[in-house]
Motif scaffolding. Structure first.
Motif, PDB file in Angstrom:
ATOM      1  N   ARG A  14     -47.049 -53.623   4.508  1.00 24.47           N
ATOM      2  CA  ARG A  14     -47.259 -54.000   3.119  1.00 24.47           C
ATOM      3  C   ARG A  14     -47.293 -55.514   3.015  1.00 24.47           C
ATOM      4  O   ARG A  14     -46.365 -56.198   3.466  1.00 24.47           O
ATOM      5  CB  ARG A  14     -46.124 -53.469   2.238  1.00 24.47           C
TER       6      ARG A  14
ATOM      7  N   ASP B 254     -44.633 -58.721  -1.349  1.00 23.50           N
ATOM      8  CA  ASP B 254     -44.505 -58.049  -2.639  1.00 23.50           C
ATOM      9  C   ASP B 254     -43.655 -58.790  -3.675  1.00 23.50           C
ATOM     10  O   ASP B 254     -44.034 -58.857  -4.847  1.00 23.50           O
ATOM     11  CB  ASP B 254     -43.939 -56.648  -2.390  1.00 23.50           C
TER      12      ASP B 254
ATOM     13  N   ARG C  58     -46.073 -60.750  -8.949  1.00 18.72           N
ATOM     14  CA  ARG C  58     -45.684 -60.214  -7.644  1.00 18.72           C
ATOM     15  C   ARG C  58     -46.774 -59.271  -7.169  1.00 18.72           C
ATOM     16  O   ARG C  58     -47.727 -58.979  -7.893  1.00 18.72           O
ATOM     17  CB  ARG C  58     -44.338 -59.480  -7.753  1.00 18.72           C
TER      18      ARG C  58
ATOM     19  N   MET D 208     -50.542 -49.128  -2.454  1.00 18.84           N
ATOM     20  CA  MET D 208     -49.415 -48.365  -2.975  1.00 18.84           C
ATOM     21  C   MET D 208     -49.788 -47.883  -4.368  1.00 18.84           C
ATOM     22  O   MET D 208     -50.503 -48.561  -5.092  1.00 18.84           O
ATOM     23  CB  MET D 208     -48.177 -49.243  -3.072  1.00 18.84           C
TER      24      MET D 208
ATOM     25  N   GLU E 204     -47.763 -47.312  -7.462  1.00 22.66           N
ATOM     26  CA  GLU E 204     -46.403 -47.491  -7.974  1.00 22.66           C
ATOM     27  C   GLU E 204     -46.396 -47.923  -9.424  1.00 22.66           C
ATOM     28  O   GLU E 204     -45.359 -48.320  -9.959  1.00 22.66           O
ATOM     29  CB  GLU E 204     -45.630 -48.475  -7.095  1.00 22.66           C
TER      30      GLU E 204
ATOM     31  N   ASP F 251     -40.521 -47.990  -7.343  1.00 26.36           N
ATOM     32  CA  ASP F 251     -41.095 -48.708  -8.479  1.00 26.36           C
ATOM     33  C   ASP F 251     -41.768 -47.757  -9.456  1.00 26.36           C
ATOM     34  O   ASP F 251     -41.734 -47.972 -10.659  1.00 26.36           O
ATOM     35  CB  ASP F 251     -42.107 -49.756  -7.988  1.00 26.36           C
TER      36      ASP F 251
HETATM   37 MG    MG Z   1     -42.715 -51.588  -5.026  1.00 29.96          MG
END
Ligand code: MG
Ligand code: ADP
Ligand code: MG
Length: 888
Positions: A631, A634, A682, A759, A761, A785
């Motif tokens: 990932r 973030d 973010r 993702m 989320e 999340d």
């Molecule tokens: Mg997250």
């Protein structure tokens, strides 16, 4: 006309919905030809009708009449018949066994006349009057809702007057006097006479059972255990047998195997000359069931035969209640017995070996939660010298912890900072204790149950917790607590707490590794002769063979990756990159943030890149041949900057002499400060706002993969973009990433294919998954999340602030951060999975939130068709087992 009443001969064990667990099993035993006192069951349907309309269904009374008449014919006596009374028990029994519901009333049918008949028939006046006072006592307490102490106190007074502490010393006349006293108590406190009419006794008891379904304690229990509120309970009317007719009578409980170890043998307790409830009440000491062989060999042999028959029939360990009346054995209850985690695995494999069940069934008989319990370190029971067991509280969050006692959070933080292990001891915790709980090895409270603040927060953090240790007097101000026997424990004294059992010890109990973990680590094998390890191994192999989903791990470094692989992970589902920006590298991140022009920014990124590349090489090597989902960064960048307050103070104190770098940093901290960082700059937003940041990471990944390939390895990178809410965000980043991948392939001459995905989320991502799938080669559900954004709360704030209240109120059965909320969050997952695959058949789907290691959530992931779950390395075996069980 619907039928509401069923004779024991009419039911069977599969009718638990209609007859409740107790009734279904009584019927099953009856039909097996076992000696069950005859009786009948009023169905849950009648109860549901009563709860809905406030009256029993029409026709119920007539049906009960009919069944009662049949019972009377069979027994050759009428309910409460004056010269020879039929007596019955009225017993509640729902689909699930449920504390908080009405307890059983025994001896229904006794009154001022039939007590004499019972005396004549039994040849014991004492027995008859004792039975009568028991009826009034139980009836008063459970049907008329009187305080049980009223009766207990009167009984105590009678014994005292007699100068004894033992019921056995009371004589017929004493019990006769008690009956009069008990009736007075009823008259005074219930405002009515004790009903002498046997049928009225029975009908009132039946209604009380129905009503007890909605007793507050029962409602709360159902909420917490997620038992539907509309099932209702059945009522069993069972002719009485008497274990209190003398020394040739008695009552007992038995298990067909040891519920602690699974070993076959004779396990249980027996009490001579006693009625059922005496065993539980603990009025006299029971003897081991094996003693029964000496006391009554014929009944003992018969009991063993019946136990074998039951086990073979249920194909599982059963527990049993029985009574012996003057040498005749009666079976009063059986059910599949509760057992420890270790026994569950062993029993499943024993039954498999005996050919009673197949391998699928063996896997069904154990759970991921049980496996998890077996993996916690535990206290070494053989090495407790020098320690004292202080008390037992509730086992709120499993594991074993040892440390010095502290009574406040600041003290916990202070000692922990010096490298000391501490146990935080409080009466109860509140949100202010959070820092102390984080710093401590474990938490011990003297108040509160399994949904108390301490319990909820500790479970959320994976911290050991014993709560509600009520025998402890905690004096926070005096920094001391007192245990039974006036043992005083002061701040700094070492205690050991066992969150799996609730035990609290003074002193340091040595901790030993679980053999099951040693097995997963490869340090023990199934051939070593440990029955538990062998059983776990067998069931795990079968689960792996059955699972459709793969299990990956969330791992950020080569060590975790290697451990996860030993535990059976088939790749990494989430490799977070943020920690790769910490430590010494923080300066480079600061440089990146403070950069005033493109060159400065690029030089910071250039310095970071080789470091990142080395990180990825290590992880690819540890997971060689298996997919690694990385990932991109973030969290918001200010997380990498110094704390606002600290920095402000530093700059202010230095005045004019302040370091210019500090001033610039402070400015940046102010500039980047967010009201709500969780919802701020973010994830993919960072990648779009800070030029070159994601490119640097993608380049590091591609170069690391090329280098691994050159070294003969087989790297399988998957690049994951966090916090995407719109396909356009993903498209922009994907474009950039593809370009970089092509450049690296060109430059190194090694083309390692890398999937690019996202993702899911954010609710918007889930709802527009059909579009997002056009730009994504895989989805990974970030359910931490996604839970926060779906519910609109941030975990750190809410878990400590109000989750325990919500659990108490039954708003949650379980925290949505522990088990995926199927109706809300799960619905989004389902929509995204379906619409994503509509756009891109074969779209790879996984989950990387903590739910990936939660049994119930794993089953959900299987149901919605995910390809894999990913969880912390330590949970990998649990997820493997549940992935296999979900596929059975
Ligand atoms: Mg997250
Ligand atoms: P629980 O669900 O709490 O076990 P039970 O209905 O099984 O409640 O009954 C409580 C006690 O009374 C048990 O020990 C049981 O064996 C005993 N008991 C229930 N019915 C009878 C009966 N008809 N004759 C003798 N003992 C009984
Ligand atoms: Mg029982």
């Amino acid at each position: 006309m619907p039928k509401f009443v069923f004779d024991f001969t009419e039911g069977n064990k599969d009718l638990k919905d209609l007859l409740g667990g107790k009734g279904a099993n009584l019927a099953e035993m009856t039909n097996l030809g076992l000696p069950v006192p005859p009786g009948f069951t009023i169905s849950t349907e009648a109860c549901r009708h009563y709860l809905e309309h406030g009256t029993v269904p029409e026709g119920l009374a007539a049906e009960v009449d009919e069944h009662l008449a049949a019972l009377e014919r069979e027994m050759g006596k009428r309910l409460g018949q004056a010269d020879d009374p039929l007596l019955v028990s009225v017993r509640s029994g729902a689909r699930f066994s449920m504390p908080g519901m009405m307890e059983t009333v025994l001896n229904i049918g006794l009154n001022d006349e039939s007590v004499a008949g019972l005396a004549t028939q039994s040849g014991s006046e004492r027995f008859a009057w004792d039975s009568y006072r028991r009826l009034i006592q139980m009836f008063g307490k459970t049907v008329l809702d009187l305080d049980g102490d009223l009766f207990e106190d009167a009984l105590e007074a009678a014994k005292e007057a007699k100068g004894t502490k033992d019921d056995a010393d009371l004589e017929a006349a004493d019990f006769r006097a008690l009956v009069a006293t008990f009736k007075d108590i009823v008259r005074e406190h219930a405002g009515r006479e004790f009903p002498g009419d046997p049928r009225e006794q029975m009908d009132l008891a039946v209604k009380a059972v129905f009503d007890s379904w909605n007793a507050p304690r029962a409602i709360l229990y159902r909420r917490q255990e997620r038992i539907p509120t509309d099932l209702g309970t059945a009522v069993n009317i069972c002719s009485m047998v008497f274990g209190n007719l003398g020394l040739d009578s008695g009552t007992g409980v038995a298990f067909t195997r040891d519920p602690a170890s699974g070993q076959q043998g004779i396990y249980g307790d027996y009490l001579q000359n006693a009625q059922g409830e005496d065993v539980v009440a603990g009025i006299r000491n029971t003897v081991a069931l094996t003693e029964l062989e000496r006391i009554d060999k014929a009944s003992y042999d018969q009991l063993l035969q019946i136990m074998e028959k039951l086990e073979n029939h249920y194909r599982d360990m059963c527990d049993i209640e029985f009574t012996i009346e003057r040498g005749k054995l009666w079976m009063l209850q059986t059910r599949v017995g509760k057992r420890t985690a270790a026994a569950a695995f062993r029993i499943a494999c024993q039954l498999l070996d005996q050919g009673l069940i197949d391998a699928d069934e063996a896997a069904r008989r154990v759970t991921g939660d049980q496996l998890a319990q077996l993996m916690f370190p535990r206290f070494d029971g053989d090495r407790t010298d020098g320690t004292t067991r202080l008390t037992k509280g509730m086992n709120a969050s499993p594991g074993a912890a040892v440390g010095k006692v502290v009574f406040s959070s600041p003290r916990a933080v202070e000692l922990a900072a010096r490298g000391e292990d501490v146990i935080l001891v409080r009466r109860e915790t509140n949100p202010d204790d959070l820092s102390g709980m984080v710093a401590a090895q474990g938490v011990l409270t003297s108040r509160g149950g399994k949904t108390s603040h301490a319990a909820v927060v500790a479970r959320g953090m994976g911290k050991v917790c014993v709560c509600g240790a009520e025998e402890l007097e905690v004096d926070v101000k005096g920094r001391t607590f007192t245990a039974p026997g006036d043992v005083v424990v002061n701040e700094g004294d070492v205690i050991s707490i066992d969150g799996s059992t609730g035990d609290v010890f003074l002193g340091e109990v040595p901790v030993k590794d679980s053999p099951v973990v040693r097995y997963f680590e490869g340090a023990a094998t199934a051939g070593d002769g440990d029955e538990l390890v062998t059983a776990v191994d067998r069931i795990m192999r079968h689960a792996d063979a059955r699972a459709r989903m793969a299990v990956r791990a969330n791992a950020d470094n080569p060590e975790d990756a290697a451990r996860a692989r030993r535990f059976g992970a088939q790749g990494i589902g989430l490799c977070r990159t943020e920690h790769m920006f910490l430590g010494d590298r923080r300066q480079l991140v600061e440089k990146l943030i403070l950069a005033e022009n493109a060159e400065e920014r690029q030089s910071a990124l250039d310095a970071l890149e080789p470091l990142q590349k080395a990180d990825f090489e290590g992880i690819f090597e540890a997971m060689d041949g298996l997919p690694v989902t990385i990932r991109l960064i973030d969290p918001p960048l200010h997380e990498f900057l110094p704390d606002l307050t600290e920095l402000s103070v530093k700059v202010a104190l230095a005045g004019d002499g302040a370091d210019p770098q500090d001033r610039r940093l402070l400015e940046a901290v102010h500039r980047l400060h967010e009201q709500n960082p969780m919802l701020g700059l973010r994830g993919v937003r960072l990648g779009l706002v800070i030029p070159g940041l994601f490119s640097m990471q993608v380049r590091a990944i591609a170069e690391a993969a090329a280098a691994r390939r050159d070294a003969g390895g087989d790297p399988r990178p998957e690049i994951m973009i966090p916090l995407v809410g719109a396909v356009q965000e993903l498209e922009a980043i994907r474009e950039e990433a593809r370009g970089i991948l092509a450049q690296v392939a060109e430059a190194t001459g090694v083309d390692v294919p890398a999937l690019i995905g996202t993702m899911i989320e954010l609710p918007r991502a889930a709802l527009t998954a059909g579009q997002i799938a056009e730009a994504a080669e895989f989805f990974s559900f970030g359910t931490n999340d996604l839970t926060q954004t779906t519910w609109g709360f941030s975990r750190d704030d809410v878990e400590a602030a109000f989750f325990s209240r919500y659990l108490d109120l039954g708003i949650f059965g379980v925290s949505p951060f522990e088990t995926l909320d199927r109706e809300g969050v799960g619905r989004l997952v389902r929509i995204a999975a379906e619409e994503g695959r509509k756009t891109r058949p074969g779209l790879k789907l996984g989950i990387c939130g903590e739910h990936g290691g939660d049994p119930d959530s794993v089953h959900f992931c299987h149901e919605v068709g995910l390809d894999y779950v990913s969880c912390s390395p330590f949970r990998v075996p649990v997820a493997r087992l549940e992935a296999g069980r979900a596929a059975l």
